[in-house]
Design a protein around this motif. Sequence first.
Motif, PDB file in Angstrom:
ATOM      1  N   ALA A 299      60.494  35.146  70.045  1.00 28.10           N
ATOM      2  CA  ALA A 299      59.351  34.997  70.947  1.00 28.10           C
ATOM      3  C   ALA A 299      59.474  35.748  72.317  1.00 28.10           C
ATOM      4  CB  ALA A 299      59.078  33.788  71.255  1.00 28.10           C
TER       5      ALA A 299
ATOM      6  N   ASP B 210      58.343  39.627  71.793  1.00 29.37           N
ATOM      7  CA  ASP B 210      57.107  39.841  70.953  1.00 29.37           C
ATOM      8  C   ASP B 210      57.197  39.550  69.379  1.00 29.37           C
ATOM      9  OD1 ASP B 210      55.436  39.986  73.388  1.00 29.37           O
ATOM     10  OD2 ASP B 210      55.962  42.242  73.295  1.00 29.37           O
TER      11      ASP B 210
ATOM     12  N   ALA C 105      55.526  31.356  76.943  1.00 27.75           N
ATOM     13  CA  ALA C 105      55.607  31.036  75.393  1.00 27.75           C
ATOM     14  C   ALA C 105      56.103  29.680  75.000  1.00 27.75           C
ATOM     15  CB  ALA C 105      56.969  31.850  74.857  1.00 27.75           C
TER      16      ALA C 105
END
Length: 432
Positions: free
Chosen positions: A212, A215, A363
């Motif tokens: 994560a 990206d 995130a």
Amino acid sequence: MGFGALLLQWRKAAPGRPTQARTAKAMGISVRTYRKIEKGAVPPRLTPAQFESLAELFGLDDEGRHALTLHNIGSTLIAPRGSSQPQLQKALRLLIDRQMPSPAYLCDQHWNILGFNSAMAEWWPWVMEPGANLILWALTSPEARVQYQDWDMHASAYVKMLKFAEATRGDDPELRELIEKVKKDPDVLHVWDTEKSMGETRDGHVFRMNVAALDWETIEVVSHVLYPASMPQCRFVVITWVEGGEGERDALGGTRNAWAATAANQDDVEAAQWHEQNRVAEDAATRWRREAAALASRTVVSTPDEAAELAGANGVPMPAISKLMGPDAQLTLAPEQSTVVWAVEEAAGIWSVTHVRPATVIARVPREAIHGACLAEVLQLVRVALPADAAAATARIGQLLEERDTEQRVLREVLNKIKNDGGAAARETGQF
């Protein structure tokens, strides 16, 4: 699993399924004595000849031989010699930190996370959570099932490690508790029931993950596992990111540096001009790759106030997000550094501090929690994650929106195709 149960498992899985009588003969003992051992009696110490005879009869691999050795010598790992020596703990922390920019961590024999560097915290923030445990995360966390490609294969690898530990430390109550906890997950229970092999570590394993913090880029990594001499029951693990290409071929199989022989056209010129205008934004998007050294070490302080001070004079407390991260967590935004100071209380008077990117924190925030005070803090994180220059920030937002619009457009087209053509027909033909 005791030694007798392990012998029974090996005997039933061995080529030709040797009988108890044949196994007893290989050990040089009576059938009656061997039967008692399979039922739980404590066996005598095996001689080298008996050891080799059993290993050959059962067709044991290196992992099996290791397990047999540990049972034969009655070995359990000793208490860490370095646990009471602060200088050794500091040396290990230094070693972990100096692995930057490669993620690295130290865990105990039950896979509880004892230490980690900033790269590890960036890529896998779960290590900062109270009670972080590699096995629990890998086998029961939905996050792990998304990040590991072919999760079932990884689940088998971790189950093998648990079975190896069970074979060597079957009377360890904490290990038993960990095993029972992961087996409550039906998918893990299925793997446990169907996986018959064992594995000691994941040393040298090469695998792909979607991270994560990058990206969701697909990367290929190698896991390196070492045992510190001062704490032999612990595992020191370094994750190395490797590229796929070698020799004259790049990672995709094409000729390396083939671009050097190509000529630019007007489209290329216009694209270069556009990228030049957005260079600052692109630099900010990949800043973590170049600034790894700046985040190369963690800090330990005595109070949460000392941790907050590390964010600078303009540090911004983030109480709403801190609450979401755990009862012992405190997050403070450091605008000048474009980082977040993530502090975790490891023990009374000991706060471990890690600097992470705003994107790492974003995130971790559950989408359903982004409202009210939490929304206000997320907005601050997003702004700090963007370039300070307004024009560059605007350009970066434009890039992100364009990427998201493209993703949504593709998904809508796929959805419409499924609705129009019928899901069953699409699956049969493999086409949309």
